[in-house]
Design an enzyme around this catalytic site. Structure first.
Site, mmCIF file in Angstrom:
data_model
loop_
_atom_site.group_PDB
_atom_site.id
_atom_site.type_symbol
_atom_site.label_atom_id
_atom_site.label_comp_id
_atom_site.label_asym_id
_atom_site.label_seq_id
_atom_site.Cartn_x
_atom_site.Cartn_y
_atom_site.Cartn_z
ATOM 1 N N ARG A 135 34.161 34.612 43.596
ATOM 2 C CA ARG A 135 34.508 35.277 44.882
ATOM 3 C C ARG A 135 33.737 35.215 46.008
ATOM 4 O O ARG A 135 32.447 35.023 45.646
ATOM 5 C CB ARG A 135 34.554 37.074 44.287
ATOM 6 C CG ARG A 135 35.645 37.207 43.204
ATOM 7 C CD ARG A 135 37.301 37.153 43.962
ATOM 8 N NE ARG A 135 38.021 37.550 43.136
ATOM 9 C CZ ARG A 135 38.669 36.486 42.147
ATOM 10 N NH1 ARG A 135 38.875 35.270 42.468
ATOM 11 N NH2 ARG A 135 39.832 37.136 41.463
ATOM 12 N N HIS A 185 41.095 28.742 48.237
ATOM 13 C CA HIS A 185 41.261 29.447 46.853
ATOM 14 C C HIS A 185 42.411 28.881 46.016
ATOM 15 O O HIS A 185 43.291 29.258 45.505
ATOM 16 C CB HIS A 185 41.715 31.039 47.239
ATOM 17 C CG HIS A 185 41.330 31.894 46.128
ATOM 18 N ND1 HIS A 185 40.793 33.100 46.234
ATOM 19 C CD2 HIS A 185 41.393 31.772 44.694
ATOM 20 C CE1 HIS A 185 40.925 33.685 45.223
ATOM 21 N NE2 HIS A 185 40.957 32.844 44.059
HETATM 22 C C1 OXD Z 1 41.891 34.402 39.622
HETATM 23 C C2 OXD Z 1 41.691 33.779 40.832
HETATM 24 O O1 OXD Z 1 41.123 35.482 39.477
HETATM 25 O O2 OXD Z 1 42.655 32.905 41.173
HETATM 26 O O3 OXD Z 1 42.705 34.043 38.670
HETATM 27 O O4 OXD Z 1 40.994 33.977 41.759
#
Ligand code: OXD
Length: 310
Positions: free
Chosen positions: A225, A273
């Site tokens: 993250r 992402h």
């Molecule tokens: C997940 C993401 O948590 O794609 O799967 O970030």
């Protein structure tokens, strides 16, 4: 039996088809336009629902996350907590993340970033190759995703260590844990990969003090993250040589704003992402299994413990 699909980022049709094959008796409802009567919804399959939204479905039996991370749910102060919430654990999701980690570890291990620069200059020379046994890869987080990546890196002969909240026993992986284990773990890590869950303990863990523990010219790969990172500290570490490069898949603000310095930093690779995207035809079997479990009166697999945050 009705399932509500709620995601602004995932395509609904593949899920509708895949779940119809797994559970023909399940009626697929789509948020926000085809919800029907809120009291008829039994399951919510969700990614980043608006805060408070799930409160509107009084007869929900379980909340099923479309991703491995559940910080998008934990952040909702009104999340119904009298019913279970389940994390997604799926072969394709794990495999995709392991591919991403291996791809970038190998990229930096084999100096592909330097060869890409040389190609631009039409320069032909060899950079000495390093024995993978001498390349120290460190995984922050040894959960479902981190441990799979660690095992595959061990199979490729890298010198692999992991850091986690509690000690882990993975063959070939040196385990460090807890607050005291972090500095020695970082000090032996040439390529640092972040696969941590987002919790109050892991927020901003990639900061100036922890980056200073890494050896000179280390590499950082973030597929967890954005909020694990203090951006200014990471940019400073890239500029002062503590880090030689970074590959970043996740950011504080997504999409990453067009004027963010990461986009144009010569030693940063940005990916949108995509380290591992949920594949409906594979993950639908797990979701259907969890629905069957709840219908039998059992807890779904991988029920989230909101105390630990995963
Ligand atoms: C997940 C993401 O948590 O794609 O799967 O970030």
């Amino acid at each position: 039996m009705k399932l509500l699909f709620l995601s602004a980022e995932d395509r609904a049709d593949p899920w509708r088809e895949a779940l119809a094959e797994e559970l023909p008796e399940l009626e697929f409802k789509l948020w926000p336009d085809d919800v029907g009567a809120p009291e008829d919804i039994d399951y919510a399959l969700v990614w980043k629902p608006p805060a408070g939204e799930l409160r509107n479905f009084p007869n929900l039996k379980a909340i099923l996350s479309l991703g491995a991370g559940i910080d998008h749910l934990a952040a909702d102060p009104e999340l119904p907590t009298h019913i279970p919430t389940s994390r997604l654990v799926d072969r394709c999701l794990t495999q995709g993340m392991t591919e991403y980690v291996l791809y970038w570890v190998i990229h930096y291990h084999r100096h592909m970033n330097a060869y890409a620069d040389m190609r631009v200059r039409h320069e032909w020379r060899h950079i000495p190759q390093v024995d993978p046994k001498r390349r120290r890869v460190g995984l922050l987080g040894l959960g479902e995703l981190g441990s799979d990546a660690a095992e595959k890196l061990v199979a490729l002969d890298y010198d692999v260590a992991g850091w986690s909240r509690t000690a882990k026993d993975i063959p070939g992986v040196t385990s460090f844990h807890g607050a005291d284990g972090l500095a020695p773990f970082l000090a032996r890590t040439d390529i640092l990969v972040c696969l941590l869950p987002m919790t109050d303990q892991t927020r901003a863990i990639i900061n100036k003090d922890n980056l200073a523990q890494l050896p000179e010219a280390a590499v950082f790969i973030n597929c967890a993250r954005g909020a694990h990172v203090v951006d200014d500290d990471l940019l400073a570490a890239l500029d002062n040589g503590r880090l030689s490069a970074a590959t970043l898949d996740v950011f504080h603000t997504e999409p990453l704003p067009a004027d963010h310095p990461y986009w144009s930093h010569p030693n940063v690779v940005v990916t949108p992402h995509m380290a591992s995207l949920t594949v409906a035809h594979s993950a639908a079997a797990y979701i259907a299994d969890n629905i069957r479990r709840v219908e039998r009166g059992e807890l779904p697999l991988n029920t989230v413990d909101f105390q630990t945050g995963y």
